[in-house]
Design a protein around this motif. Structure first.
Motif, short mmCIF file in Angstrom:
data_model
loop_
_atom_site.label_atom_id
_atom_site.label_comp_id
_atom_site.label_asym_id
_atom_site.label_seq_id
_atom_site.Cartn_x
_atom_site.Cartn_y
_atom_site.Cartn_z
N TYR B 87 38.38 36.17 36.95
CA TYR B 87 39.80 36.46 36.78
C TYR B 87 40.09 36.85 35.33
CZ TYR B 87 40.57 33.97 41.19
OH TYR B 87 40.56 33.56 42.50
N PHE B 101 47.40 34.36 37.85
CA PHE B 101 46.10 34.78 38.34
C PHE B 101 46.28 35.87 39.38
CE2 PHE B 101 42.96 31.62 36.83
CZ PHE B 101 43.80 30.74 36.21
N GLY B 102 45.64 36.99 39.18
CA GLY B 102 45.62 38.03 40.20
C GLY B 102 44.55 37.72 41.22
N GLY B 103 44.11 38.72 41.94
CA GLY B 103 43.11 38.51 42.99
C GLY B 103 41.71 38.33 42.46
N ARG B 106 35.34 39.87 42.72
CA ARG B 106 34.23 39.15 43.36
C ARG B 106 32.92 39.82 42.97
NH1 ARG B 106 35.63 35.51 47.12
NH2 ARG B 106 37.83 35.48 47.70
#
Lengths: 111, 111
Positions: B87, B101-103, B106
């Protein structure tokens, strides 16, 4: 070990029940935070406390209340749990310029 | 609160260098850039923080151009254990800093 301690780690509630999530930090941090994280999503801020005796709403405060009991402890209360509150809850504290320290989380399921 | 944009996912192989870029076009003058790492079923962990130019620690490097509208987290020689969500957050270091916090990104490291 120093850090942020959350209890309980897991909890199942029935709709309408109440409960309090506990959080304590032993790093003498002034600010503390409660976040929720839904599956596959980022964290969303529920409430925060910039210092002992103060609390403020975050992004998603509805359905929650908080208490900053003292410098160490910051609790989150669900007065009437709803299935939409099924999530993982993280408590954090921070010190200026050193980022957040997060607890290990409370996994809450409301049925 | 400054909004951030990151790639949703990235793949890499063990031993490679990984660079994750974050855009934050409306960053404020007193905002810092902080990166966190999150493993499944754990709270996020602070990796690195910077204001401008380059910051390096034992885990990663953070590159910030002069206009500060983006930043790049660099992970040298990744291993399988670096598979996580990363993040990028932007915010100031005042007490009660409400970080959003965004997404996240990954990162999947393959053997």
């Amino acid at each position: 070990n120093a850090g942020v301690t959350q209890t309980p780690k897991f909890q199942v509630l029935k709709t309408g029940q109440s409960m309090t999530l506990q959080c304590a930090q032993d790093m003498n941090h002034n600010s503390m935070y409660w976040y929720r994280q839904d599956p596959g999503m980022g964290l969303r801020l529920i409430y925060y406390s910039a210092s002992e005796g103060t609390t403020d709403k975050g992004e998603v405060p509805n359905g929650y209340n908080v208490s900053r009991l003292n410098k160490r402890e910051f609790s989150l209360r669900l007065e009437s749990a709803a299935p939409s509150q099924t999530s993982v809850y993280f408590c954090a504290s921070d010190r200026l310029n050193y980022g957040y320290t997060f607890g290990s989380g409370t996994r809450l399921t409301v049925v | 609160l400054a909004k951030t944009t990151q790639p949703i996912s990235m793949d890499s192989y063990e031993g490679q260098e990984v660079n994750i870029t974050c855009s934050h076009n409306n960053i404020a003058t007193n905002d810092y850039i902080t990166w966190y790492q999150q493993f499944p079923s754990q709270g996020p962990r602070f990796i690195i923080q910077g204001y401008k130019t380059k910051v390096t620690n034992e885990v990663a490097s953070l590159f910030i151009p002069a206009d500060r509208k983006s930043s790049t987290l660099s992970l040298p020689r990744v291993s399988l254990s670096d598979t996580a969500v990363y993040y990028c957050l932007v915010g100031n270091n005042n007490a009660g800093n409400m970080l959003t916090f965004g997404g996240g990104t990954r990162l999947m490291v393959k053997p």
